[in-house]
Motif scaffolding. Structure first.
Motif, PDB file in Angstrom:
ATOM      1  N   PRO A   3     -87.767 -57.589   1.941  1.00  0.00           N
ATOM      2  CA  PRO A   3     -89.054 -57.209   1.349  1.00  0.00           C
ATOM      3  C   PRO A   3     -89.183 -57.586  -0.124  1.00  0.00           C
ATOM      4  O   PRO A   3     -90.263 -57.475  -0.707  1.00  0.00           O
ATOM      5  N   LEU A   4     -88.080 -58.012  -0.735  1.00  0.00           N
ATOM      6  CA  LEU A   4     -88.071 -58.280  -2.171  1.00  0.00           C
ATOM      7  C   LEU A   4     -88.609 -59.671  -2.485  1.00  0.00           C
ATOM      8  O   LEU A   4     -88.312 -60.633  -1.776  1.00  0.00           O
ATOM      9  N   THR A   5     -89.368 -59.782  -3.557  1.00  0.00           N
ATOM     10  CA  THR A   5     -89.813 -61.096  -4.019  1.00  0.00           C
ATOM     11  C   THR A   5     -88.654 -61.790  -4.737  1.00  0.00           C
ATOM     12  O   THR A   5     -87.651 -61.155  -5.086  1.00  0.00           O
ATOM     13  N   ASP A   6     -88.809 -63.076  -4.986  1.00  0.00           N
ATOM     14  CA  ASP A   6     -87.772 -63.815  -5.703  1.00  0.00           C
ATOM     15  C   ASP A   6     -87.525 -63.213  -7.086  1.00  0.00           C
ATOM     16  O   ASP A   6     -86.379 -63.116  -7.541  1.00  0.00           O
ATOM     17  N   ARG A   7     -88.591 -62.818  -7.763  1.00  0.00           N
ATOM     18  CA  ARG A   7     -88.453 -62.246  -9.096  1.00  0.00           C
ATOM     19  C   ARG A   7     -87.743 -60.889  -9.053  1.00  0.00           C
ATOM     20  O   ARG A   7     -86.914 -60.574  -9.906  1.00  0.00           O
ATOM     21  N   GLU A   8     -88.086 -60.073  -8.066  1.00  0.00           N
ATOM     22  CA  GLU A   8     -87.432 -58.771  -7.930  1.00  0.00           C
ATOM     23  C   GLU A   8     -85.937 -58.947  -7.658  1.00  0.00           C
ATOM     24  O   GLU A   8     -85.109 -58.222  -8.207  1.00  0.00           O
ATOM     25  N   ARG A   9     -85.591 -59.906  -6.837  1.00  0.00           N
ATOM     26  CA  ARG A   9     -84.186 -60.193  -6.562  1.00  0.00           C
ATOM     27  C   ARG A   9     -83.473 -60.682  -7.826  1.00  0.00           C
ATOM     28  O   ARG A   9     -82.340 -60.288  -8.112  1.00  0.00           O
ATOM     29  N   GLU A  10     -84.155 -61.541  -8.581  1.00  0.00           N
ATOM     30  CA  GLU A  10     -83.566 -62.060  -9.817  1.00  0.00           C
ATOM     31  C   GLU A  10     -83.268 -60.931 -10.796  1.00  0.00           C
ATOM     32  O   GLU A  10     -82.185 -60.882 -11.408  1.00  0.00           O
ATOM     33  N   VAL A  11     -84.213 -60.016 -10.957  1.00  0.00           N
ATOM     34  CA  VAL A  11     -84.028 -58.903 -11.891  1.00  0.00           C
ATOM     35  C   VAL A  11     -82.924 -57.969 -11.398  1.00  0.00           C
ATOM     36  O   VAL A  11     -82.089 -57.511 -12.182  1.00  0.00           O
ATOM     37  N   TYR A  21     -90.723 -54.721 -12.189  1.00  0.00           N
ATOM     38  CA  TYR A  21     -89.965 -55.349 -11.099  1.00  0.00           C
ATOM     39  C   TYR A  21     -88.912 -54.394 -10.537  1.00  0.00           C
ATOM     40  O   TYR A  21     -88.729 -54.290  -9.322  1.00  0.00           O
ATOM     41  N   LEU A  22     -88.223 -53.694 -11.435  1.00  0.00           N
ATOM     42  CA  LEU A  22     -87.211 -52.745 -10.977  1.00  0.00           C
ATOM     43  C   LEU A  22     -87.850 -51.600 -10.203  1.00  0.00           C
ATOM     44  O   LEU A  22     -87.327 -51.164  -9.160  1.00  0.00           O
ATOM     45  N   SER A  23     -88.978 -51.125 -10.676  1.00  0.00           N
ATOM     46  CA  SER A  23     -89.671 -50.030 -10.005  1.00  0.00           C
ATOM     47  C   SER A  23     -90.119 -50.436  -8.604  1.00  0.00           C
ATOM     48  O   SER A  23     -89.968 -49.674  -7.636  1.00  0.00           O
ATOM     49  N   MET A  24     -90.649 -51.645  -8.476  1.00  0.00           N
ATOM     50  CA  MET A  24     -91.091 -52.132  -7.168  1.00  0.00           C
ATOM     51  C   MET A  24     -89.905 -52.284  -6.212  1.00  0.00           C
ATOM     52  O   MET A  24     -90.003 -51.937  -5.026  1.00  0.00           O
ATOM     53  N   ALA A  25     -88.799 -52.792  -6.729  1.00  0.00           N
ATOM     54  CA  ALA A  25     -87.618 -52.963  -5.886  1.00  0.00           C
ATOM     55  C   ALA A  25     -87.100 -51.605  -5.410  1.00  0.00           C
ATOM     56  O   ALA A  25     -86.743 -51.446  -4.229  1.00  0.00           O
ATOM     57  N   ILE A  26     -87.055 -50.629  -6.318  1.00  0.00           N
ATOM     58  CA  ILE A  26     -86.594 -49.289  -5.962  1.00  0.00           C
ATOM     59  C   ILE A  26     -87.497 -48.678  -4.896  1.00  0.00           C
ATOM     60  O   ILE A  26     -87.032 -48.073  -3.918  1.00  0.00           O
ATOM     61  N   GLN A  27     -88.801 -48.868  -5.066  1.00  0.00           N
ATOM     62  CA  GLN A  27     -89.768 -48.331  -4.105  1.00  0.00           C
ATOM     63  C   GLN A  27     -89.617 -48.989  -2.737  1.00  0.00           C
ATOM     64  O   GLN A  27     -89.591 -48.316  -1.698  1.00  0.00           O
ATOM     65  N   LYS A  28     -89.507 -50.325  -2.708  1.00  0.00           N
ATOM     66  CA  LYS A  28     -89.402 -51.044  -1.440  1.00  0.00           C
ATOM     67  C   LYS A  28     -88.118 -50.702  -0.683  1.00  0.00           C
ATOM     68  O   LYS A  28     -88.106 -50.678   0.552  1.00  0.00           O
ATOM     69  N   LEU A  29     -87.054 -50.444  -1.437  1.00  0.00           N
ATOM     70  CA  LEU A  29     -85.769 -50.159  -0.804  1.00  0.00           C
ATOM     71  C   LEU A  29     -85.569 -48.672  -0.525  1.00  0.00           C
ATOM     72  O   LEU A  29     -84.542 -48.281   0.040  1.00  0.00           O
ATOM     73  N   ALA A  30     -86.541 -47.860  -0.920  1.00  0.00           N
ATOM     74  CA  ALA A  30     -86.524 -46.414  -0.661  1.00  0.00           C
ATOM     75  C   ALA A  30     -85.260 -45.756  -1.224  1.00  0.00           C
ATOM     76  O   ALA A  30     -84.580 -44.982  -0.540  1.00  0.00           O
ATOM     77  N   VAL A  31     -84.960 -46.089  -2.476  1.00  0.00           N
ATOM     78  CA  VAL A  31     -83.799 -45.506  -3.152  1.00  0.00           C
ATOM     79  C   VAL A  31     -84.266 -44.817  -4.431  1.00  0.00           C
ATOM     80  O   VAL A  31     -85.446 -44.842  -4.771  1.00  0.00           O
ATOM     81  N   ARG A  32     -83.301 -44.230  -5.162  1.00  0.00           N
ATOM     82  CA  ARG A  32     -83.682 -43.406  -6.317  1.00  0.00           C
ATOM     83  C   ARG A  32     -83.595 -44.101  -7.663  1.00  0.00           C
ATOM     84  O   ARG A  32     -84.272 -43.702  -8.616  1.00  0.00           O
ATOM     85  N   ASN A  33     -82.744 -45.129  -7.762  1.00  0.00           N
ATOM     86  CA  ASN A  33     -82.551 -45.763  -9.055  1.00  0.00           C
ATOM     87  C   ASN A  33     -82.091 -47.208  -8.883  1.00  0.00           C
ATOM     88  O   ASN A  33     -81.889 -47.671  -7.760  1.00  0.00           O
ATOM     89  N   ARG A  34     -81.921 -47.890 -10.000  1.00  0.00           N
ATOM     90  CA  ARG A  34     -81.585 -49.310  -9.939  1.00  0.00           C
ATOM     91  C   ARG A  34     -80.200 -49.553  -9.352  1.00  0.00           C
ATOM     92  O   ARG A  34     -79.995 -50.546  -8.643  1.00  0.00           O
TER      93      ARG A  34
END
Length: 216
Positions: free
Chosen positions: A155-163, A190-203
């Motif tokens: 579900p992650l974009t290339d930019r989200e994966r990079e960050v 980007y970090l917030s979106m990744a955390i949301q998509k992965l259903a976790v609490r932090n980076r």
């Protein structure tokens, strides 16, 4: 056999399949080389321990098939596969993994791999895969294929994966922003979106979850 222009003939003029082994663990690499060397139609002509040595070795030794471990220094097996496929498209690529992470399979196929197998597969199965990919077939370990289907798409974009990759060593937002040439606000987004998509609490959990899926 493959050349720098990407053109080649199956198994070279001698009928022997020229193989490159890329594996950073010397004992594993030498064991694989010894087992494949027992096959009458397969010759391991090059061995490297780093992903960033794959392309040069493939060119130098005119290999037909490259066997690449995923976890290597320099470049990962998937990154090395992409580089090799772009430069020498006639060279067939087999990616080997110890980890059945579903995202790895999709990434390997997108990078140009023709086969994806677990590293501890029987030698006969590995030799058969080498022959099949040279004949134009795809070979995928059925257990890994099932895991990839069950895991769903990344579900992650290339930019989200990079960050996320850049954040794996604990860098601050300011450090990430400087390294990636982004604003701190963009990094946070980007970090917030990744955390949301992965259903976790932090980076940290996001990095761990993405790695477990093979998405980084």
């Amino acid at each position: 056999m493959s050349g720098e222009d990407g053109e080649g003939v199956a198994a070279g003029t001698s009928g022997v399949i020229r193989v490159l082994l890329a594996e950073d663990q010397s004992m594993v690499r030498e064991a694989l080389a010894a087992l494949l060397g027992l096959e009458p139609d397969i010759e391991v002509v090059a061995q490297v321990a780093r992903g960033d040595e794959v392309l040069a070795a493939a060119r130098e030794h005119a290999v037909d098939v490259a066997l690449l471990d995923i976890e290597m220094p320099g470049l990962t097996g998937i990154e090395a596969a992409a580089e090799l496929h772009a430069a020498l498209p006639a060279t067939k690529i087999v990616v080997l993994t110890t980890f059945g992470r579903p995202g790895y399979l999709r990434s390997a196929m997108e990078a140009g791999a023709a086969a994806f197998l677990v590293k501890d597969a029987p030698a006969a199965q590995l030799a058969a895969a080498v022959r099949k990919v040279l004949a134009g077939e795809r070979v995928i370990d059925p257990t890994l294929a099932a895991a990839a289907l069950a895991g769903g798409a990344n579900p992650l974009t290339d930019r989200e994966r990079e960050v996320l990759r850049a954040a794996a060593d604990g860098a601050t937002n300011a450090e990430l922003a400087r390294a990636l040439h982004l604003s701190q606000g963009t990094v946070r987004n980007y970090l917030s979106m990744a955390i949301q998509k992965l259903a976790v609490r932090n980076r940290a959990e996001a990095v761990s979850a993405a790695r477990d899926k093979g998405w980084l």
